[in-house]
Design a protein around this motif. Structure first.
Motif, PDB file in Angstrom:
ATOM      1  N   LYS A   1      -3.937  10.634   8.267  1.00  0.00           N
ATOM      2  CA  LYS A   1      -4.016  10.101   7.608  1.00  0.00           C
ATOM      3  C   LYS A   1      -3.645  10.268   5.994  1.00  0.00           C
TER       4      LYS A   1
ATOM      5  N   MET B   1      11.936   5.880   2.534  1.00  0.00           N
ATOM      6  CA  MET B   1      11.459   6.494   3.112  1.00  0.00           C
ATOM      7  C   MET B   1      10.279   5.744   3.880  1.00  0.00           C
TER       8      MET B   1
ATOM      9  N   VAL C   1       0.702  -1.488   0.122  1.00  0.00           N
ATOM     10  CA  VAL C   1      -0.614   0.153  -0.109  1.00  0.00           C
ATOM     11  C   VAL C   1       0.920   0.867   0.369  1.00  0.00           C
ATOM     12  N   GLN C   2       1.844   1.151   0.688  1.00  0.00           N
ATOM     13  CA  GLN C   2       2.610   2.156   0.684  1.00  0.00           C
ATOM     14  C   GLN C   2       3.784   2.864  -0.307  1.00  0.00           C
TER      15      GLN C   2
ATOM     16  N   LEU D   1       3.450  10.825   1.542  1.00  0.00           N
ATOM     17  CA  LEU D   1       3.862  10.172   0.737  1.00  0.00           C
ATOM     18  C   LEU D   1       4.190  10.154  -1.189  1.00  0.00           C
TER      19      LEU D   1
ATOM     20  N   LEU E   1       9.733  15.908   2.819  1.00  0.00           N
ATOM     21  CA  LEU E   1       8.343  15.496   3.257  1.00  0.00           C
ATOM     22  C   LEU E   1       8.242  16.755   4.833  1.00  0.00           C
ATOM     23  N   ARG E   2       8.926  16.878   4.706  1.00  0.00           N
ATOM     24  CA  ARG E   2       9.078  17.916   5.942  1.00  0.00           C
ATOM     25  C   ARG E   2       8.017  19.456   5.356  1.00  0.00           C
TER      26      ARG E   2
ATOM     27  N   ARG F   1      13.027  13.311   3.704  1.00  0.00           N
ATOM     28  CA  ARG F   1      12.228  14.182   4.228  1.00  0.00           C
ATOM     29  C   ARG F   1      12.609  15.263   4.688  1.00  0.00           C
TER      30      ARG F   1
ATOM     31  N   LEU G   1       4.227  19.224   4.277  1.00  0.00           N
ATOM     32  CA  LEU G   1       3.627  19.483   5.570  1.00  0.00           C
ATOM     33  C   LEU G   1       3.478  20.407   6.084  1.00  0.00           C
TER      34      LEU G   1
ATOM     35  N   ASP H   1      11.371   4.409   7.603  1.00  0.00           N
ATOM     36  CA  ASP H   1      11.474   4.983   8.258  1.00  0.00           C
ATOM     37  C   ASP H   1       9.694   4.787   8.851  1.00  0.00           C
ATOM     38  N   LEU H   2       9.002   3.996   7.822  1.00  0.00           N
ATOM     39  CA  LEU H   2       7.858   3.356   8.442  1.00  0.00           C
ATOM     40  C   LEU H   2       7.691   1.557   8.448  1.00  0.00           C
TER      41      LEU H   2
ATOM     42  N   LEU I   1      -2.900  13.195   4.426  1.00  0.00           N
ATOM     43  CA  LEU I   1      -1.788  13.901   4.578  1.00  0.00           C
ATOM     44  C   LEU I   1      -0.862  13.081   4.934  1.00  0.00           C
ATOM     45  N   VAL I   2      -0.539  12.586   5.491  1.00  0.00           N
ATOM     46  CA  VAL I   2       0.594  11.491   5.306  1.00  0.00           C
ATOM     47  C   VAL I   2       0.267  10.888   3.474  1.00  0.00           C
ATOM     48  N   GLU I   3      -0.278  10.074   3.644  1.00  0.00           N
ATOM     49  CA  GLU I   3      -0.593   9.207   2.146  1.00  0.00           C
ATOM     50  C   GLU I   3      -0.712  10.424   1.297  1.00  0.00           C
TER      51      GLU I   3
END
Lengths: 126, 183
Positions: free
Chosen positions: B119, B137, B38-39, B126, B172-173, B169, B176, B141-142, B121-123
């Motif tokens: 969630k 990542m 999925v990721q 990524l 991604l930062r 990272r 976000l 990380d996961l 947002l993370v999706e």
């Protein structure tokens, strides 16, 4: 906040909110087992086909080789000629002596040379 | 130790065509495999991709020497399937990213809680990364794989994993932060 701490915070955020994993379909295990059976059958079939292809290839090669080795050289020679009657399948007519003389003299005269003079010239050179 | 023994017995059973042995292996690792797929690839055709992973596992069990290696071998197989799917469907990948973006921009009214938003947002974050950075990542990380294991799995040097992780990272930062999440 130093770099490592920021990374830790980011990773913690990601792990806490990782994407949801959709549930598998209710008959997934059954489908998986069926698929394993199908795949094993398909592998066996492929193996059999591979053997058959090899056998067919070997047979073809053997037949070709035999044909090449046992074919008579005369038949393979490009300079070999066949009688015209064999090619046309029509027997040549039998001619009398007069007919032959007439045919030859006609042929000479058609190119502008009387047959008799050409004959005489031939004798002179001899 | 008992776990390894039972795993070995499942492997032996599955090698001899025992369905229950194979299903036990599947049940032990399905969640991990599904999560990783999925990721890496999104949830499209997830069942098909999971099936492909376990078909390869089933086929390759006879060549597996030790039960202890099963876990990393299944990870590796999952990674290989993900790479194959990715190669096959470059178009679908673009559609997946687009779908994620659209989904995030217009969430349904019934799911507006903060956790859901995070969630999504993370999706989305990524999905905003290219595959190479996202893969590093996800694995490090996961999925909490070591740098060395990730490098081995992706067949790249450890230094490349580190630099990709650093860049991933950072991006991604930034992503976000642009959405109002300060980390």
């Amino acid at each position: 906040m130093n770099h490592d701490e920021r990374d830790e915070k980011l990773v913690h955020f990601l792990r806490s909110h990782r994407p949801d994993i959709p549930r598998e379909s209710h008959d997934f295990e059954e489908r998986l087992l069926n698929a394993t059976v199908r795949r094993s059958l398909s592998s066996k079939l492929k193996g059999m086909l591979k053997i058959n292809w090899a056998t067919t290839g070997a047979l073809c090669a053997a037949v070709s080789l035999t044909a090449i080795i046992f074919m008579r050289p005369a038949e393979r020679s490009p300079t070999h000629t066949s009688p015209i009657s064999m090619v046309t399948h029509t027997p040549l007519p039998e001619l009398s002596e007069e007919e032959v003389y007439f045919f030859i003299s006609e042929s000479f005269e058609s190119v502008g040379t009387p047959f008799s003079s050409s004959f005489d010239a031939e004798f002179e050179t001899l | 130790m008992a776990e390894v023994e039972s795993m070995q017995s499942w492997i032996d059973a599955a090698r001899h065509g025992d369905e229950q042995g194979f299903l036990s292996i599947y049940r032990s690792y399905s969640k991990k495999v599904r999560g990783l797929l999925v990721q890496l690839l999104g949830s499209d055709h997830l069942d098909d991709n999971v099936q492909e992973v376990f078909l390869r596992v089933w086929k390759g069990l006879s060549s597996l020497r030790e039960a202890q290696a099963l876990s990393s071998w299944i990870y590796r197989t999952t990674w290989n399937v993900a790479m194959d799917v990715r190669k096959r469907s470059a178009k679908q990948r673009a559609q997946f990213n687009q779908l994620i973006l659209e989904h995030t921009l217009a969430p349904s009214e019934s799911k507006t809680e903060a956790s859901f938003d995070a969630k999504i947002l993370v999706e989305k974050a990524l999905a905003s990364l290219d595959f190479e950075h996202r893969a590093v990542m996800v694995l490090v990380d996961l999925e909490e794989l070591s740098i060395e294991d990730t490098a081995q799995m992706m067949n790249i040097p450890a230094g490349t994993v580190k630099s990709r992780l650093f860049n991933a990272r950072k991006r991604l930062r930034q992503f976000l932060e642009s959405k109002g999440v300060s980390l």
